[in-house]
Design an enzyme around this catalytic site. Structure first.
Site, short mmCIF file in Angstrom:
data_model
loop_
_atom_site.label_atom_id
_atom_site.label_comp_id
_atom_site.label_asym_id
_atom_site.label_seq_id
_atom_site.Cartn_x
_atom_site.Cartn_y
_atom_site.Cartn_z
N GLY A 94 -5.94 6.45 -9.45
CA GLY A 94 -7.10 5.73 -8.96
C GLY A 94 -6.81 4.26 -8.68
O GLY A 94 -7.25 3.70 -7.68
N SER A 95 -6.03 3.63 -9.56
CA SER A 95 -5.75 2.20 -9.38
C SER A 95 -5.01 1.96 -8.07
O SER A 95 -5.35 1.04 -7.31
CB SER A 95 -4.89 1.68 -10.54
OG SER A 95 -5.56 1.87 -11.77
N ASN A 111 -17.71 3.57 -14.76
CA ASN A 111 -16.92 4.21 -15.81
C ASN A 111 -17.43 3.92 -17.22
O ASN A 111 -17.15 4.66 -18.14
CB ASN A 111 -15.43 3.83 -15.70
CG ASN A 111 -15.23 2.34 -15.52
OD1 ASN A 111 -15.78 1.74 -14.61
ND2 ASN A 111 -14.45 1.75 -16.39
N GLN A 147 -15.00 8.21 -11.13
CA GLN A 147 -15.86 8.83 -12.16
C GLN A 147 -16.89 9.78 -11.55
O GLN A 147 -17.68 10.39 -12.29
CB GLN A 147 -16.59 7.74 -12.96
CG GLN A 147 -15.68 6.85 -13.78
CD GLN A 147 -15.12 7.55 -15.02
OE1 GLN A 147 -15.61 8.58 -15.47
NE2 GLN A 147 -14.06 6.99 -15.57
N SER A 169 -8.94 10.05 -8.88
CA SER A 169 -7.82 10.15 -9.82
C SER A 169 -7.84 11.49 -10.52
O SER A 169 -8.87 11.89 -11.07
CB SER A 169 -7.93 9.02 -10.84
OG SER A 169 -6.97 9.20 -11.85
N GLY A 170 -6.71 12.19 -10.52
CA GLY A 170 -6.63 13.54 -11.08
C GLY A 170 -7.03 13.65 -12.54
O GLY A 170 -7.72 14.59 -12.93
N HIS A 171 -6.63 12.67 -13.35
CA HIS A 171 -6.82 12.84 -14.80
C HIS A 171 -8.25 12.61 -15.26
O HIS A 171 -8.56 12.76 -16.44
CB HIS A 171 -5.82 11.99 -15.60
CG HIS A 171 -6.11 10.52 -15.67
ND1 HIS A 171 -6.67 9.94 -16.78
CD2 HIS A 171 -5.92 9.52 -14.78
CE1 HIS A 171 -6.78 8.62 -16.57
NE2 HIS A 171 -6.33 8.35 -15.37
N THR A 179 9.40 10.25 -2.84
CA THR A 179 9.29 11.71 -2.93
C THR A 179 7.99 12.10 -3.62
O THR A 179 7.65 11.55 -4.67
CB THR A 179 10.50 12.28 -3.71
OG1 THR A 179 11.68 11.82 -3.04
CG2 THR A 179 10.47 13.80 -3.75
N CYS A 226 -9.11 -0.03 -20.90
CA CYS A 226 -8.23 -1.06 -20.33
C CYS A 226 -8.47 -2.41 -20.99
O CYS A 226 -7.58 -3.25 -21.01
CB CYS A 226 -8.48 -1.19 -18.84
SG CYS A 226 -8.80 0.37 -18.05
C1 LIG Z 1 -9.81 5.47 -14.56
C2 LIG Z 1 -10.41 4.70 -13.44
C3 LIG Z 1 -9.61 4.07 -12.48
C4 LIG Z 1 -8.09 4.07 -12.58
O1 LIG Z 1 -7.54 5.35 -12.35
P1 LIG Z 1 -6.02 5.60 -12.80
O2 LIG Z 1 -5.71 6.94 -12.22
O3 LIG Z 1 -6.03 5.62 -14.28
O4 LIG Z 1 -5.21 4.53 -12.21
C5 LIG Z 1 -10.21 3.41 -11.45
N1 LIG Z 1 -11.54 3.37 -11.34
C6 LIG Z 1 -12.36 3.95 -12.24
C7 LIG Z 1 -13.83 3.87 -12.05
C8 LIG Z 1 -11.82 4.63 -13.32
O5 LIG Z 1 -12.63 5.19 -14.21
#
Ligand SMILES: *Cc1c(COP(=O)(O)O)cnc(C)c1O
Length: 394
Positions: free
Chosen positions: A69-70, A150, A178, A198-200, A236, A323
């Site tokens: 996401g970042s 978030n 989110q 973001s996948g996680h 890659t 963070c």
């Molecule tokens: C977690 C988060 C991010 C960052 O995502 P990462 O994959 O951890 O870099 C960015 N924006 C929001 C709103 C998030 O909750």
């Protein structure tokens, strides 16, 4: 253990994990290689791109894979800024409670001569669309407003903001990290030009995400090198991570209705229970919030102490965002919705997952009640409040 920190990260789904392990072990060819074994990886990569695109209403070529996401936030904002600067448009509109991946990128651009307007998000944690329109200037090149926050989970009026941006011919980016996989998101219906995910955060792996950029938007190259991702992002590709992310998103989107139906009543049960604690307050709108999010302030305590004692009771939660924990500054999100420093320090975020039960919810409420009472018992701040030396805010 009750894991109630899904806004920080989520457990990988079984299907996503199985796909990932299988690809790491067996489909390790380089997608840029021309022999069949490499092309098998390439096929998986492009299938994942098609899948993700269709799940958000986009076209495959509008999806750029990133490290998360970042990176997607950085890429979107920097690209829009470079495009704007070419036309002498160096004004960007955002909000005070964005993720730091957005806010810090904006800070960097300010040092390069851009002007940034941060809109208020008001007491309920919501942006008012007419205020976006009022802030748009001749030289505005980008509006970036997060889809769901978030920390407090509030869901912004994205469709209306997107419509305003279209009307004024200004690019619109949303950090939907989110929101994706938690509520329905469709880039076409929501008038979105660029979107970060973001996948996680939806039961996929860490270190992988994507940026949607509407066709016609020319992205900058953040990483120079090979021709991967149409030359916009060299290196890659993380094929196992990308394929697992697509698998997780497919599951999450298919289960959206069940997710909301299951979590919303549990969320509201916890909110109701915690509201019974004296001198407490829910942060963010009670209704316009993601089904998983509960965020409270309790006067007279420190959020960190509450967290540690909850951990002793087997509950994993958060105070402010991961963070910034470790720093003593209160959450910029809570300050943005008007909480004063002392109150913002006593915050708790619970982000529940699908496996939560009503019994878990009641155990959480009971535990928080006991701990808040215990901490207040030896808090000098609480003593002054109850003695009338200082005034209660909540
Ligand atoms: C977690 C988060 C991010 C960052 O995502 P990462 O994959 O951890 O870099 C960015 N924006 C929001 C709103 C998030 O909750």
């Amino acid at each position: 253990m009750i894991y109630a920190d899904n806004a920080a990260t989520t457990k990988m789904s079984k299907a996503a994990l199985d796909r990932m392990v299988s690809l790491i072990g067996d489909t390790y060819g380089n997608p840029s290689s021309l022999y069949t074994f490499g092309q098998k990886a390439k096929e998986e990569l492009e299938k994942a791109r098609e899948e993700i695109a269709s799940l958000i209403g986009a076209e495959p070529r509008e999806i750029l894979f990133t490290s998360g996401g970042s990176e997607a936030d950085n890429q979107a904002i920097i690209s829009a800024a470079r495009l704007g600067a070419k036309k002498g448009r160096k004004h960007i509109i955002s909000t005070a409670f964005e993720h730091h991946a957005v806010l810090h990128t904006l800070n960097k651009l300010e040092k390069e001569g851009f002007t940034v307007t941060l809109l208020p998000v008001h007491e309920n944690g919501l942006v008012v669309p007419s205020e976006v329109e009022d802030a748009i200037r001749e030289d505005t090149c980008l509006v970036t407003v997060m889809y769901a926050n978030n920390e407090i989970g509030t869901i912004q009026p994205i469709r209306e903001i997107g419509e305003i941006c279209r009307k004024h011919n200004v690019l619109f980016h949303t950090d939907a990290v989110q929101a994706i996989g938690h509520i329905k998101v469709n880039v076409k219906e929501d008038n979105i030009d660029m979107l970060s995910a973001s996948g996680h955060k939806f039961h996929g792996p860490k270190g992988v995400g994507f940026l949607y950029a509407k066709k016609g938007i020319s992205l900058s190259n953040l990483i120079e090198g090979g021709a991967q991702e149409r030359g916009k992002r060299a290196g890659t590709e993380n094929v196992p991570g990308i394929v697992a992310m697509a698998e997780a998103l497919k599951e999450a989107v298919a289960g959206l209705d069940a997710y909301a139906a299951k979590l919303t009543p549990v969320r509201d049960r916890i909110i109701k229970g915690l509201s019974g604690i004296p001198h407490s307050a829910l942060n963010g709108d009670a209704v316009r919030r993601v089904p998983s999010n509960i965020n409270f302030c309790f006067e007279g305590i420190e959020g960190e102490s509450l967290l540690l004692l909850l951990d002793d009771k087997g509950i994993a939660a958060s105070s402010g965002s991961a963070c910034t924990s470790g720093s003593l500054d209160p959450s910029h999100v809570l300050l943005a919705i008007g909480r004063v420093h002392d109150v913002a320090h006593g915050s708790l975020r619970l982000s529940i997952g699908e496996d939560i039960t009503e019994a878990d919810a009641d155990y959480i409420v009971q535990s928080v009640k006991e701990i808040v009472e215990y901490l207040r018992g030896f808090s000098p701040v609480w003593r002054d409040l109850t003695a009338g030396k200082t005034k209660f805010i909540l």
